[in-house]
Design a protein around this motif. Structure first.
Motif, PDB file in Angstrom:
ATOM      1  N   HIS A 277     -15.678  35.912  37.775  1.00 24.79           N
ATOM      2  CA  HIS A 277     -16.351  34.758  38.372  1.00 24.79           C
ATOM      3  C   HIS A 277     -16.453  34.921  39.883  1.00 24.79           C
ATOM      4  O   HIS A 277     -17.499  34.614  40.486  1.00 24.79           O
ATOM      5  CB  HIS A 277     -15.588  33.478  38.044  1.00 24.79           C
ATOM      6  N   ASN A 281     -20.029  34.978  41.822  1.00 23.68           N
ATOM      7  CA  ASN A 281     -20.280  34.015  42.890  1.00 23.68           C
ATOM      8  C   ASN A 281     -20.618  34.732  44.189  1.00 23.68           C
ATOM      9  O   ASN A 281     -21.535  34.345  44.922  1.00 23.68           O
ATOM     10  CB  ASN A 281     -19.054  33.123  43.101  1.00 23.68           C
ATOM     11  N   SER A 282     -19.872  35.787  44.488  1.00 22.91           N
ATOM     12  CA  SER A 282     -20.112  36.562  45.699  1.00 22.91           C
ATOM     13  C   SER A 282     -21.476  37.242  45.655  1.00 22.91           C
ATOM     14  O   SER A 282     -22.206  37.278  46.655  1.00 22.91           O
ATOM     15  CB  SER A 282     -19.005  37.604  45.884  1.00 22.91           C
ATOM     16  N   ARG A 285     -24.150  34.656  46.327  1.00 24.23           N
ATOM     17  CA  ARG A 285     -24.196  34.334  47.760  1.00 24.23           C
ATOM     18  C   ARG A 285     -24.869  35.462  48.543  1.00 24.23           C
ATOM     19  O   ARG A 285     -25.633  35.225  49.479  1.00 24.23           O
ATOM     20  CB  ARG A 285     -22.788  34.083  48.299  1.00 24.23           C
ATOM     21  N   ALA A 334     -25.107  26.986  46.440  1.00 27.69           N
ATOM     22  CA  ALA A 334     -23.841  27.619  46.063  1.00 27.69           C
ATOM     23  C   ALA A 334     -22.781  26.590  45.702  1.00 27.69           C
ATOM     24  O   ALA A 334     -21.972  26.813  44.782  1.00 27.69           O
ATOM     25  CB  ALA A 334     -23.348  28.519  47.203  1.00 27.69           C
ATOM     26  N   ILE A 337     -22.678  25.447  42.009  1.00 28.31           N
ATOM     27  CA  ILE A 337     -22.382  26.422  40.958  1.00 28.31           C
ATOM     28  C   ILE A 337     -20.879  26.398  40.687  1.00 28.31           C
ATOM     29  O   ILE A 337     -20.076  26.541  41.610  1.00 28.31           O
ATOM     30  CB  ILE A 337     -22.825  27.839  41.370  1.00 28.31           C
ATOM     31  N   THR A 338     -20.509  26.211  39.434  1.00 26.95           N
ATOM     32  CA  THR A 338     -19.091  26.139  39.063  1.00 26.95           C
ATOM     33  C   THR A 338     -18.789  27.155  37.982  1.00 26.95           C
ATOM     34  O   THR A 338     -19.494  27.216  36.969  1.00 26.95           O
ATOM     35  CB  THR A 338     -18.724  24.727  38.556  1.00 26.95           C
ATOM     36  N   SER A 339     -17.755  27.953  38.200  1.00 31.47           N
ATOM     37  CA  SER A 339     -17.314  28.941  37.209  1.00 31.47           C
ATOM     38  C   SER A 339     -16.035  28.454  36.547  1.00 31.47           C
ATOM     39  O   SER A 339     -15.093  28.038  37.238  1.00 31.47           O
ATOM     40  CB  SER A 339     -17.047  30.292  37.886  1.00 31.47           C
ATOM     41  N   ASN A 515     -15.542  26.999  42.670  1.00 30.69           N
ATOM     42  CA  ASN A 515     -16.840  26.585  43.175  1.00 30.69           C
ATOM     43  C   ASN A 515     -17.539  27.770  43.819  1.00 30.69           C
ATOM     44  O   ASN A 515     -16.912  28.602  44.483  1.00 30.69           O
ATOM     45  CB  ASN A 515     -16.682  25.451  44.195  1.00 30.69           C
ATOM     46  N   GLY A 516     -18.843  27.865  43.628  1.00 29.82           N
ATOM     47  CA  GLY A 516     -19.605  29.002  44.116  1.00 29.82           C
ATOM     48  C   GLY A 516     -19.625  29.154  45.616  1.00 29.82           C
ATOM     49  O   GLY A 516     -19.949  30.232  46.129  1.00 29.82           O
ATOM     50  N   SER A 517     -19.305  28.098  46.371  1.00 30.34           N
ATOM     51  CA  SER A 517     -19.311  28.175  47.832  1.00 30.34           C
ATOM     52  C   SER A 517     -17.957  28.582  48.394  1.00 30.34           C
ATOM     53  O   SER A 517     -17.813  28.728  49.615  1.00 30.34           O
ATOM     54  CB  SER A 517     -19.719  26.825  48.431  1.00 30.34           C
TER      55      SER A 517
END
Length: 531
Positions: A277, A281-282, A285, A334, A337-339, A515-517
């Motif tokens: 995840h 996410n990285s 971004r 971002a 977005i939730t993993s 969280n994606g951020s």
């Protein structure tokens, strides 16, 4: 085209036409000579320009076809779709999009053997060691990435291999084996049976594809809190070979694959999902921060890498459709977005495996089915109005079928539930209600289905008589009349249980949400793999 473009302006020898009215001949008999040469130059320039444009368009078309030819496609589903239904459209008529991403450990090529090791496994059916559902909300303003650990024991439905037509009977086993039971379509069917979530498409990627994609984006930043070396130890053989010092690193090529494959150094397969995840996410971004459309070389590299790396369900097997999907995902902020990982507990039959933690997993699947955001960073959604329709028949004249759908992958159906609910309907005046034992259904949530628009009001009347929300009344071609399917949410009692609907951000415990951020996420290293 060239001839029609010059007709009436010059003869085949290039002589000038008569001068316009009101103009005399030029001095020295050179009437209009400069104008004629200028026109010929412009005409030839126009023709050359047209050829360049057509040539470029032709080259573009050929390249587009080349990219399409790179894409390998397969059947969407290898099992039975009848037990799942798409999420109802929102107030604007939009529906969510669900894509199953599968990472294959295929070692049937020299490159994959080189990257993945384990030459002894060459020729064996691939396993789906990474399985992640990408959920895009109906409004495309939030997204979720949901993993199920590869060693999760689940009920696997009957699957058919679309190439060989071999039939695999229903069984119980580890979810990563589904890829070997008829391909990605069987993995999709297993997910649908487990979650009740309708999945629109699947994508698979192998070792080589991971490397291509990491290199195409210029590397992906990851982080470890301690020095890590995932290698063989006396207690545990194998390992990805990942070796990094503490802190952030940009990984590409084989290091990217090692990061995604590492399990022992993180301590468990569940923590491997967390590392994956972080990586995705990285990567998202990174892509958001890059404007590849101003760099034709980068765009070409990405297009080549993506189309060569992915095998997809045939419904999305073109460059345009894949591009549209990528654009939709890239448009999600971002912080929306939730993993998460499916809440799970140790398998009582095998401590090396896990099974769903029923309460938490059911809550998570409910949020996905109802398109409830896993984050709290968006505006509250406006509930879709549920207009009440007028019934066409009196209750005493309406035939209603009642089906027991209280069983699930992990629990047997409750005997007699259809008869109990039929009795409640009879007390409400639905004298023609009858149990239907011909269909073996399994529903997570009680629903009332109807086959045609003229019966919608009648179906709503049945729902009201049982206390079932109108949002759980749906049109379906799977039924021939108004049908109540008593789901796993109504296993006891004669009154439909009232419960609060999940709200945005109400993620069940044990989901390990990221969280994606969050750029501070960093992996802890299990002590034996620190150096």
């Amino acid at each position: 085209m060239a001839q029609s473009g010059v007709r009436g302006k010059a003869d085949p020898a290039g002589a000038a036409t008569a001068a316009p009215a009101g103009r005399g001949p030029s001095k020295g008999g050179r009437r209009g000579a400069p104008r004629g040469r200028g026109r010929r130059v412009l005409r030839w320039a126009a023709i050359l320009l047209a050829l360049v444009i057509l040539g470029s368009a032709g080259a573009g078309y050929l390249y587009y076809q080349h990219l399409n030819d790179n894409i390998t496609k397969g059947e969407r589903n290898g099992g039975d779709d009848s037990k799942v239904h798409r999420t109802q459209p929102d107030a604007a008529g939009r529906t969510p999009l669900n894509i199953l991403l599968i990472g294959s450990d295929d070692r049937n090529s020299d490159e994959n053997v080189k990257l993945g090791g384990s030459k002894d496994n060459r020729g064996n059916p691939p396993l789906g060691d990474v399985q992640m559902l990408i959920h895009l909300s109906a409004d495309r303003e939030s997204a979720a990435m949901v993993s199920i650990p590869r060693d999760t024991r689940v009920a696997i439905p009957k699957c058919v291999d679309p190439k060989t037509k071999r039939v695999y009977p229903p069984t119980e086993g580890i979810i990563n084996t589904t890829l070997a039971r008829g391909g990605a379509g069987c993995t999709l069917a297993t997910w649908q049976q487990l979650t009740g979530v309708y999945i629109d498409h699947w994508m698979t990627i192998d070792f080589t594809g991971v490397v291509r994609m990491a290199d195409a984006v210029g590397g992906v930043e990851v982080c470890v809190n301690q020095n890590v070396w995932d290698h063989s130890t006396p207690a545990q053989r194998g390992g990805s070979g990942l070796k990094l010092t503490a802190g952030p690193h940009k990984v590409k090529h084989i290091q990217a694959l090692q990061w995604l494959r590492t399990r022992h150094a993180w301590g468990s397969d569940v923590m491997r999902a967390r590392a994956q995840h972080m990586y995705l996410n990285s990567m998202i971004r990174t892509l958001k921060g890059q404007n590849v459309f101003t760099d034709s070389g980068r765009l070409t590299d990405l297009a080549e890498a993506a189309t060569k790396s992915l095998v997809v369900s045939k419904e999305i097997g073109t460059v345009k459709k894949l591009y549209d999907l990528g654009t939709q995902l890239k448009s999600v902020p971002a912080d929306r977005i939730t993993s998460v990982t499916m809440p799970n507990v140790e398998d009582p039959l095998n401590r090396e495996h896990v099974v769903p933690q029923q309460t938490g997993a059911d809550r998570l699947w409910e949020m996905l089915r109802d398109d409830v955001p896993l984050d709290k960073n968006g505006k509250p959604a406006k509930p879709k109005p549920q207009p009440s329709k007028t019934a066409s028949l009196q209750p005493s004249r309406l035939g209603v079928a009642v089906v027991n759908g209280t069983g699930s992958a992990s629990r047997a159906a409750v005997p007699g539930r259809a008869a109990d609910v039929r009795a409640v309907l009879a007390q409400g005046g639905y004298d023609r209600a009858a149990t239907d034992t011909s269909a073996a259904l399994s529903e997570d949530r009680t629903v009332v289905r109807y086959p045609s628009a003229d019966l919608e009001g009648d179906a709503q009347g049945v729902a009201k008589a049982l206390g079932i929300p109108l949002s759980q009344v749906e049109r379906s071609t799977d039924v021939s009349g108004v049908t109540v399917v008593v789901g796993a949410d109504w296993r006891t009692g004669t009154a439909y249980p009232k419960k609060a609907a999940p709200k945005a951000g109400d993620i069940p415990a044990g989901s390990d949400a990221i969280n994606g951020s969050d750029t501070s996420a960093c992996m802890d290293v299990y002590k034996p793999y620190q150096w």
